[in-house]
Design a protein around this motif. Structure first.
Motif, PDB file in Angstrom:
ATOM      1  N   LEU A 289       6.300  81.146  64.701  1.00 14.40           N
ATOM      2  CA  LEU A 289       5.459  81.755  65.727  1.00 14.40           C
ATOM      3  C   LEU A 289       5.273  80.740  66.849  1.00 14.40           C
ATOM      4  O   LEU A 289       4.938  79.584  66.593  1.00 14.40           O
ATOM      5  N   VAL A 290       5.504  81.164  68.071  1.00 14.50           N
ATOM      6  CA  VAL A 290       5.260  80.329  69.248  1.00 14.50           C
ATOM      7  C   VAL A 290       4.181  81.030  70.050  1.00 14.50           C
ATOM      8  O   VAL A 290       4.389  82.119  70.572  1.00 14.50           O
ATOM      9  N   ASN A 291       3.014  80.402  70.107  1.00 16.95           N
ATOM     10  CA  ASN A 291       1.857  81.007  70.751  1.00 16.95           C
ATOM     11  C   ASN A 291       1.502  80.246  72.023  1.00 16.95           C
ATOM     12  O   ASN A 291       0.759  79.270  71.990  1.00 16.95           O
ATOM     13  N   GLN A 292       2.096  80.679  73.129  1.00 17.06           N
ATOM     14  CA  GLN A 292       1.816  80.129  74.453  1.00 17.06           C
ATOM     15  C   GLN A 292       2.174  78.647  74.585  1.00 17.06           C
ATOM     16  O   GLN A 292       1.598  77.937  75.393  1.00 17.06           O
ATOM     17  N   GLU A 293       3.136  78.192  73.794  1.00 13.59           N
ATOM     18  CA  GLU A 293       3.548  76.795  73.852  1.00 13.59           C
ATOM     19  C   GLU A 293       4.594  76.540  74.924  1.00 13.59           C
ATOM     20  O   GLU A 293       4.700  75.434  75.441  1.00 13.59           O
ATOM     21  N   LEU A 294       5.365  77.558  75.253  1.00 14.62           N
ATOM     22  CA  LEU A 294       6.408  77.422  76.261  1.00 14.62           C
ATOM     23  C   LEU A 294       5.941  77.930  77.619  1.00 14.62           C
ATOM     24  O   LEU A 294       6.240  77.351  78.656  1.00 14.62           O
ATOM     25  N   GLU A 295       5.179  79.016  77.581  1.00 14.89           N
ATOM     26  CA  GLU A 295       4.700  79.637  78.813  1.00 14.89           C
ATOM     27  C   GLU A 295       3.355  80.294  78.533  1.00 14.89           C
ATOM     28  O   GLU A 295       3.193  80.966  77.514  1.00 14.89           O
ATOM     29  N   GLU A 296       2.388  80.090  79.423  1.00 16.93           N
ATOM     30  CA  GLU A 296       1.072  80.713  79.265  1.00 16.93           C
ATOM     31  C   GLU A 296       1.228  82.227  79.163  1.00 16.93           C
ATOM     32  O   GLU A 296       1.943  82.839  79.953  1.00 16.93           O
TER      33      GLU A 296
ATOM     34  N   THR B  33       3.123  67.829  71.988  1.00 13.53           N
ATOM     35  CA  THR B  33       3.864  66.780  72.680  1.00 13.53           C
ATOM     36  C   THR B  33       3.949  65.502  71.871  1.00 13.53           C
ATOM     37  O   THR B  33       4.492  64.510  72.348  1.00 13.53           O
ATOM     38  N   ASP B  34       3.444  65.509  70.651  1.00 11.75           N
ATOM     39  CA  ASP B  34       3.599  64.328  69.810  1.00 11.75           C
ATOM     40  C   ASP B  34       4.521  64.692  68.643  1.00 11.75           C
ATOM     41  O   ASP B  34       4.487  65.804  68.113  1.00 11.75           O
ATOM     42  N   LEU B  35       5.376  63.765  68.283  1.00 11.46           N
ATOM     43  CA  LEU B  35       6.417  64.000  67.289  1.00 11.46           C
ATOM     44  C   LEU B  35       5.875  64.437  65.926  1.00 11.46           C
ATOM     45  O   LEU B  35       6.400  65.385  65.332  1.00 11.46           O
ATOM     46  N   PRO B  36       4.818  63.814  65.390  1.00  7.56           N
ATOM     47  CA  PRO B  36       4.321  64.258  64.083  1.00  7.56           C
ATOM     48  C   PRO B  36       3.877  65.731  64.063  1.00  7.56           C
ATOM     49  O   PRO B  36       4.186  66.465  63.119  1.00  7.56           O
ATOM     50  N   THR B  37       3.193  66.171  65.105  1.00  9.88           N
ATOM     51  CA  THR B  37       2.756  67.573  65.166  1.00  9.88           C
ATOM     52  C   THR B  37       3.955  68.501  65.277  1.00  9.88           C
ATOM     53  O   THR B  37       4.022  69.533  64.600  1.00  9.88           O
ATOM     54  N   LEU B  38       4.899  68.138  66.114  1.00  8.40           N
ATOM     55  CA  LEU B  38       6.094  68.965  66.289  1.00  8.40           C
ATOM     56  C   LEU B  38       6.875  69.054  64.981  1.00  8.40           C
ATOM     57  O   LEU B  38       7.302  70.141  64.576  1.00  8.40           O
TER      58      LEU B  38
ATOM     59  N   ARG C 257       4.953  68.565  78.170  1.00  6.24           N
ATOM     60  CA  ARG C 257       3.964  69.625  78.077  1.00  6.24           C
ATOM     61  C   ARG C 257       4.329  70.747  79.050  1.00  6.24           C
ATOM     62  O   ARG C 257       4.480  70.528  80.231  1.00  6.24           O
ATOM     63  N   HIS C 258       4.491  71.963  78.503  1.00  2.00           N
ATOM     64  CA  HIS C 258       4.732  73.142  79.329  1.00  2.00           C
ATOM     65  C   HIS C 258       3.427  73.893  79.581  1.00  2.00           C
ATOM     66  O   HIS C 258       3.260  74.503  80.624  1.00  2.00           O
TER      67      HIS C 258
END
Length: 114
Positions: A48-55, A29-34, A22-23
């Motif tokens: 689209l990456v919405n605040q998943e890597l960095e707030e 952080t669970d394989l099915p969702t990813l 978790r960043h």
């Protein structure tokens, strides 16, 4: 976008070796969702990456492909989530991003390019 270009067996093999950490509170952080998110990117042709890597960081990416149709890179636009919403990214920036990715991919596919 890069993971979305992999065949399912290779994708699952690569993910099986990675620790899902978790960043931010938005990180999957669970394989099915990813896997679901990666397959969605594959289907729609962008991610689209919405605040998943960095707030506060929001980004949208499209694949760049070679003349064989293989993804070789990605084109990305990033912004601040407090200034640009996910909807605004999709509505205002995605069309130009996809157009640019198609143009670059077409250039990559030309004989003698590079």
């Amino acid at each position: 976008v890069l993971l979305a270009s992999l065949p399912d067996d290779e994708l699952q093999s690569r993910l099986a070796t990675l620790p899902l950490q978790r960043h931010t509170a938005h990180t999957a952080t669970d394989l099915p969702t990813l896997l679901e998110r990666i397959r969605q990117a594959r289907t729609q042709g962008w991610c689209l990456v919405n605040q998943e890597l960095e707030e506060g960081l929001i980004s949208i990416a499209a694949p760049l492909t070679n003349r064989l149709g293989q993804t070789v890179a990605a084109l990305n636009i990033s912004g601040q989530a407090n200034r640009t919403s996910a909807r605004a990214m999709q509505d205002n920036l995605l069309p130009a991003l996809l157009d640019s990715a198609r143009t670059i991919s077409r250039l990559l596919g030309q004989r003698g390019a590079g």
